[in-house]
Design an enzyme around this catalytic site. Structure first.
Site, mmCIF file in Angstrom:
data_model
loop_
_atom_site.group_PDB
_atom_site.id
_atom_site.type_symbol
_atom_site.label_atom_id
_atom_site.label_comp_id
_atom_site.label_asym_id
_atom_site.label_seq_id
_atom_site.Cartn_x
_atom_site.Cartn_y
_atom_site.Cartn_z
ATOM 1 N N CYS A 186 0.863 -1.175 0.000
ATOM 2 C CA CYS A 186 0.000 0.000 0.000
ATOM 3 C C CYS A 186 0.906 1.234 0.000
ATOM 4 O O CYS A 186 1.823 1.327 0.821
ATOM 5 C CB CYS A 186 -0.892 0.003 1.236
ATOM 6 S SG CYS A 186 -1.848 1.524 1.417
ATOM 7 N N ASP A 245 -0.277 -5.788 0.250
ATOM 8 C CA ASP A 245 -1.517 -6.066 -0.468
ATOM 9 C C ASP A 245 -1.295 -7.337 -1.272
ATOM 10 O O ASP A 245 -0.196 -7.579 -1.782
ATOM 11 C CB ASP A 245 -1.870 -4.915 -1.419
ATOM 12 C CG ASP A 245 -2.377 -3.682 -0.687
ATOM 13 O OD1 ASP A 245 -3.093 -3.844 0.315
ATOM 14 O OD2 ASP A 245 -2.063 -2.567 -1.133
#
Length: 154
Positions: free
Chosen positions: A52, A59
């Site tokens: 992120c 992620d």
């Protein structure tokens, strides 16, 4: 296929470190031995990882890349290393998915390419990102990407 294209590859058959960033990664290609045939090549990446850009938290996504090759095929080790280079790269889901699709399209000049990025939930919301380049040639069979919609506990 002739051995010359393999000889020219810099990553396949060599110890190659993961690039520090997607921009530093080298995507290699090899001649398509069947450029006259319309067929789909698929790469499935069930454990794609990036960061992120705001929080630095990891992620995760399940990527499915389909393409109808023209003159070129992607060399799979270089693709693997390119995708691994996102591991420490901060970008939003949409940016990662489109950057991969556009880079592949630019490297290969395929007849058609699509990428589905099925991102695992962060903050309770899964984000799915889809991008396509070109028109699918007539008569080409493209299987469903096979990724079930996220259901949570619902």
């Amino acid at each position: 296929m002739a051995k010359k294209p393999v000889k020219d590859l810099k990553q396949l058959g060599h110890a190659t470190p993961v690039p520090a960033s997607p921009e530093e990664a080298t995507l290699e290609r090899v001649p398509n031995p069947h450029p006259d045939a319309n067929y789909v090549a698929r790469f499935t990446v069930p454990e794609f990882t990036s960061l992120c850009p705001v929080t630095g938290q990891p992620d995760f996504a399940h990527l499915v890349i389909d393409y109808v090759p023209g003159k070129w095929l992607i060399e799979s080790k270089s693709l693997k290393l390119y995708l691994q280079s996102f591991r420490n790269h901060g970008a939003f889901h949409e940016d990662c998915t489109l950057a991969i699709g556009k880079r592949l399209a630019g490297t290969l000049a395929p007849k058609w390419l699509r990428i589905g990025g099925y991102w695992y939930p962060r903050g309770g919301i899964p984000i799915d990102v889809f991008w396509q380049k070109g028109k699918l040639p007539a008569g080409v069979w493209v299987p469903d990407q096979g990724v079930a919609p996220y259901r949570g506990r619902g």
